[in-house]
Design a protein around this motif. Structure first.
Motif, PDB file in Angstrom:
ATOM      1  N   VAL A 241       0.954  -1.313   0.088  1.00 12.07           N
ATOM      2  CA  VAL A 241      -0.002   0.203   0.073  1.00 12.07           C
ATOM      3  C   VAL A 241       0.861   1.241  -0.122  1.00 12.07           C
ATOM      4  O   VAL A 241       1.864   1.191   0.671  1.00 12.07           O
ATOM      5  N   SER A 242       0.526   2.330  -0.616  1.00  8.99           N
ATOM      6  CA  SER A 242       1.055   3.559  -0.700  1.00  8.99           C
ATOM      7  C   SER A 242       0.558   4.444   0.019  1.00  8.99           C
ATOM      8  O   SER A 242      -0.949   4.809  -0.507  1.00  8.99           O
ATOM      9  N   ILE A 243       0.889   4.962   1.291  1.00 10.81           N
ATOM     10  CA  ILE A 243       0.213   5.967   1.854  1.00 10.81           C
ATOM     11  C   ILE A 243       0.579   7.206   1.640  1.00 10.81           C
ATOM     12  O   ILE A 243       1.933   7.551   1.717  1.00 10.81           O
ATOM     13  N   ILE A 244      -0.370   8.269   0.887  1.00 13.32           N
ATOM     14  CA  ILE A 244       0.156   9.501   0.403  1.00 13.32           C
ATOM     15  C   ILE A 244      -0.349  10.575   1.494  1.00 13.32           C
ATOM     16  O   ILE A 244      -1.499  10.693   1.457  1.00 13.32           O
ATOM     17  N   MET A 245       0.586  11.546   1.962  1.00  9.24           N
ATOM     18  CA  MET A 245       0.204  12.494   2.601  1.00  9.24           C
ATOM     19  C   MET A 245       0.454  14.012   2.192  1.00  9.24           C
ATOM     20  O   MET A 245       1.526  14.179   2.225  1.00  9.24           O
ATOM     21  N   PRO A 246      -0.618  14.553   1.961  1.00  9.62           N
ATOM     22  CA  PRO A 246      -0.285  16.184   1.510  1.00  9.62           C
ATOM     23  C   PRO A 246      -0.170  16.926   2.798  1.00  9.62           C
ATOM     24  O   PRO A 246      -0.799  16.752   3.761  1.00  9.62           O
ATOM     25  N   VAL A 247       0.921  17.831   2.848  1.00  4.54           N
ATOM     26  CA  VAL A 247       1.457  18.671   3.833  1.00  4.54           C
ATOM     27  C   VAL A 247       1.549  20.054   3.483  1.00  4.54           C
ATOM     28  O   VAL A 247       1.806  20.428   2.557  1.00  4.54           O
ATOM     29  N   LEU A 248       1.344  20.922   4.601  1.00  4.35           N
ATOM     30  CA  LEU A 248       1.771  22.454   4.233  1.00  4.35           C
ATOM     31  C   LEU A 248       1.970  22.954   5.780  1.00  4.35           C
ATOM     32  O   LEU A 248       1.134  22.984   6.543  1.00  4.35           O
ATOM     33  N   ASN A 249       3.169  23.479   5.918  1.00  7.47           N
ATOM     34  CA  ASN A 249       3.789  24.267   7.089  1.00  7.47           C
ATOM     35  C   ASN A 249       3.073  23.345   8.396  1.00  7.47           C
ATOM     36  O   ASN A 249       2.400  23.806   9.265  1.00  7.47           O
ATOM     37  N   GLU A 250       3.691  21.961   8.201  1.00 14.22           N
ATOM     38  CA  GLU A 250       3.330  21.432   9.520  1.00 14.22           C
ATOM     39  C   GLU A 250       4.461  20.803  10.188  1.00 14.22           C
ATOM     40  O   GLU A 250       4.492  19.677  10.800  1.00 14.22           O
TER      41      GLU A 250
ATOM     42  N   HIS B 117       5.891  -3.329   7.855  1.00 14.15           N
ATOM     43  CA  HIS B 117       4.981  -4.454   7.251  1.00 14.15           C
ATOM     44  C   HIS B 117       4.417  -4.272   5.968  1.00 14.15           C
ATOM     45  O   HIS B 117       3.520  -4.787   5.296  1.00 14.15           O
ATOM     46  N   GLY B 118       5.301  -3.491   4.942  1.00 17.09           N
ATOM     47  CA  GLY B 118       5.271  -3.543   3.693  1.00 17.09           C
ATOM     48  C   GLY B 118       4.554  -2.316   3.083  1.00 17.09           C
ATOM     49  O   GLY B 118       4.429  -2.253   1.726  1.00 17.09           O
ATOM     50  N   ALA B 119       4.129  -1.274   3.768  1.00 14.43           N
ATOM     51  CA  ALA B 119       3.536  -0.094   3.223  1.00 14.43           C
ATOM     52  C   ALA B 119       4.537   0.875   2.912  1.00 14.43           C
ATOM     53  O   ALA B 119       5.848   0.799   3.548  1.00 14.43           O
ATOM     54  N   GLU B 120       4.626   1.708   2.045  1.00 16.29           N
ATOM     55  CA  GLU B 120       5.233   2.825   1.677  1.00 16.29           C
ATOM     56  C   GLU B 120       4.690   4.148   2.069  1.00 16.29           C
ATOM     57  O   GLU B 120       3.591   4.277   1.840  1.00 16.29           O
ATOM     58  N   VAL B 121       5.499   5.169   2.614  1.00 17.75           N
ATOM     59  CA  VAL B 121       4.823   6.420   3.005  1.00 17.75           C
ATOM     60  C   VAL B 121       5.251   7.560   1.971  1.00 17.75           C
ATOM     61  O   VAL B 121       6.584   7.728   2.067  1.00 17.75           O
TER      62      VAL B 121
ATOM     63  N   GLY C 289      10.827  10.139   8.523  1.00 24.53           N
ATOM     64  CA  GLY C 289       9.808   9.187   8.890  1.00 24.53           C
ATOM     65  C   GLY C 289       9.263   8.755   7.568  1.00 24.53           C
ATOM     66  O   GLY C 289       8.030   8.147   7.852  1.00 24.53           O
ATOM     67  N   CYS C 290       9.560   8.834   6.443  1.00 27.30           N
ATOM     68  CA  CYS C 290       8.861   8.392   5.169  1.00 27.30           C
ATOM     69  C   CYS C 290       9.848   7.726   4.178  1.00 27.30           C
ATOM     70  O   CYS C 290      10.919   7.780   4.422  1.00 27.30           O
ATOM     71  N   ASP C 291       9.166   7.230   3.522  1.00 28.87           N
ATOM     72  CA  ASP C 291      10.006   6.554   2.219  1.00 28.87           C
ATOM     73  C   ASP C 291      10.428   7.612   1.022  1.00 28.87           C
ATOM     74  O   ASP C 291      11.234   7.413   0.375  1.00 28.87           O
ATOM     75  N   LEU C 292       9.522   8.665   0.895  1.00 23.49           N
ATOM     76  CA  LEU C 292       9.752   9.436  -0.106  1.00 23.49           C
ATOM     77  C   LEU C 292       9.198  10.832   0.221  1.00 23.49           C
ATOM     78  O   LEU C 292       7.786  10.940   0.914  1.00 23.49           O
ATOM     79  N   ALA C 293       9.982  11.933   0.197  1.00 22.09           N
ATOM     80  CA  ALA C 293       9.354  13.298   0.624  1.00 22.09           C
ATOM     81  C   ALA C 293       9.583  14.366  -0.624  1.00 22.09           C
ATOM     82  O   ALA C 293      10.689  14.417  -1.046  1.00 22.09           O
TER      83      ALA C 293
ATOM     84  N   GLY D 217       1.859  12.478  -5.498  1.00 19.18           N
ATOM     85  CA  GLY D 217       2.164  11.326  -4.588  1.00 19.18           C
ATOM     86  C   GLY D 217       1.981  10.286  -5.411  1.00 19.18           C
ATOM     87  O   GLY D 217       2.701   9.098  -5.492  1.00 19.18           O
ATOM     88  N   ALA D 218       0.596  10.083  -5.819  1.00 17.77           N
ATOM     89  CA  ALA D 218       0.330   8.868  -6.797  1.00 17.77           C
ATOM     90  C   ALA D 218       1.253   8.554  -7.835  1.00 17.77           C
ATOM     91  O   ALA D 218       1.408   7.494  -8.252  1.00 17.77           O
ATOM     92  N   LEU D 219       1.670   9.662  -8.406  1.00 18.33           N
ATOM     93  CA  LEU D 219       2.614   9.338  -9.740  1.00 18.33           C
ATOM     94  C   LEU D 219       3.716   8.767  -9.332  1.00 18.33           C
ATOM     95  O   LEU D 219       4.472   8.118  -9.930  1.00 18.33           O
ATOM     96  N   HIS D 220       4.257   8.832  -8.100  1.00 22.59           N
ATOM     97  CA  HIS D 220       5.305   8.219  -7.443  1.00 22.59           C
ATOM     98  C   HIS D 220       5.244   7.121  -6.571  1.00 22.59           C
ATOM     99  O   HIS D 220       5.992   6.309  -6.200  1.00 22.59           O
ATOM    100  N   ALA D 221       3.832   6.513  -6.595  1.00 27.33           N
ATOM    101  CA  ALA D 221       3.591   5.466  -5.593  1.00 27.33           C
ATOM    102  C   ALA D 221       3.973   4.119  -6.529  1.00 27.33           C
ATOM    103  O   ALA D 221       3.739   4.089  -7.703  1.00 27.33           O
ATOM    104  N   ARG D 222       4.188   3.055  -5.643  1.00 30.82           N
ATOM    105  CA  ARG D 222       4.946   1.964  -6.328  1.00 30.82           C
ATOM    106  C   ARG D 222       3.792   0.753  -6.105  1.00 30.82           C
ATOM    107  O   ARG D 222       3.855  -0.088  -6.621  1.00 30.82           O
ATOM    108  N   ALA D 223       2.912   0.946  -5.025  1.00 29.69           N
ATOM    109  CA  ALA D 223       1.868   0.033  -4.757  1.00 29.69           C
ATOM    110  C   ALA D 223       0.703  -0.143  -5.771  1.00 29.69           C
ATOM    111  O   ALA D 223       0.472   1.158  -6.551  1.00 29.69           O
ATOM    112  N   ASP D 224       0.108  -1.008  -5.649  1.00 26.18           N
ATOM    113  CA  ASP D 224      -1.288  -1.188  -6.482  1.00 26.18           C
ATOM    114  C   ASP D 224      -2.288  -0.572  -5.658  1.00 26.18           C
ATOM    115  O   ASP D 224      -3.634  -0.412  -6.417  1.00 26.18           O
TER     116      ASP D 224
END
Length: 231
Positions: A8-17, A34-38, A56-60, A74-81
């Motif tokens: 699973v690819s977990i995609i988190m949008p952030v701004l000034n956090e 356990h196999g998810a990417e963030v 704390g993530c796989d890609l920023a 984020g979805a463009l860079h996601a590797r999971a289905d």
């Protein structure tokens, strides 16, 4: 040896956090193990959000400001289905990933969780319950409910429309033309800070007015200004 593909690819949008992003990512570390990417997607923060997120993530990465643009990037860079879109102030329930994989493995295309809103005001519990009921009735999900979907379905509808508000409703409408969502009764927990900052009753009235205007065809840019986004 090729890297193992995430489940699973977990995609988190952030701004000034910068002050909260590390805490937001801590609960996701077990899922990464356990196999998810963030994937954290910054929308042009003027603080150290991106730097704080990297550990704390796989890609920023950075993307044009706006949750829709950021989540699409984020979805463009996601590797999971399987894609899971998670707001920075929302926490996943236990067994969130197995629940998603089980539901989609049964042939479902997309879905969302029930939500609980934290805060002292009693109406926040009512608001959350109404969101959950309305979503089940209409098949429309909000971003606070942690929308998830198969990557192929996300691509087939063109991803999030790149508009500054109501992008979650627009995506839901597009995905709903493929299939109705699976509504998981496990609850994500999201912060009620915006509701309490601006007044719970005032925010309820504003959101209903904006949703009604959007349903009648109002311009999302104008609605975003009324909500407090943009100039």
């Amino acid at each position: 040896m090729q890297p193992i593909r995430p489940t699973v690819s977990i995609i988190m949008p952030v701004l000034n956090e910068a002050e909260t992003i590390a805490d937001a990512l801590v609960p996701l570390q077990t899922l990464r193990a356990h196999g998810a990417e963030v994937i954290v997607v910054d929308g042009g923060s003027c603080d150290a959000t991106l730097a704080q997120a990297r550990a704390g993530c796989d890609l920023a990465i950075s993307a044009p400001r706006g949750r829709a643009c950021q989540m699409n990037a984020g979805a463009l860079h996601a590797r999971a289905d399987i894609l899971l879109f998670l707001h920075a102030d929302t926490r996943l329930p236990e067994a969130a990933i197995p629940s998603i994989r089980y539901a989609l493995g049964l042939g479902e295309t997309w879905g969302r969780f029930d939500v609980r809103i934290t805060g002292a005001h009693r109406m926040l519990r009512v608001v959350a319950q109404m969101m959950n009921w309305r979503s089940r009735l209409t098949g429309i999900a909000t971003g606070d409910q942690a929308i998830f979907c198969k990557r192929d379905a996300f691509r087939s509808v063109g991803g999030y429309p790149e508009q500054p508000l109501m992008e979650d409703i627009a995506l839901s409408r597009a995905l709903k033309r493929i299939a109705r969502p699976v509504c998981l009764d496990r609850r994500v927990v999201t912060s009620g800070r915006r509701w309490e900052k601006h007044g719970v009753w005032k925010t309820i009235a504003l959101m209903w007015r904006l949703r009604a205007a959007y349903a009648l065809g109002a311009d999302p840019v104008s609605l975003a200004r009324q909500y407090g986004y943009g100039p």
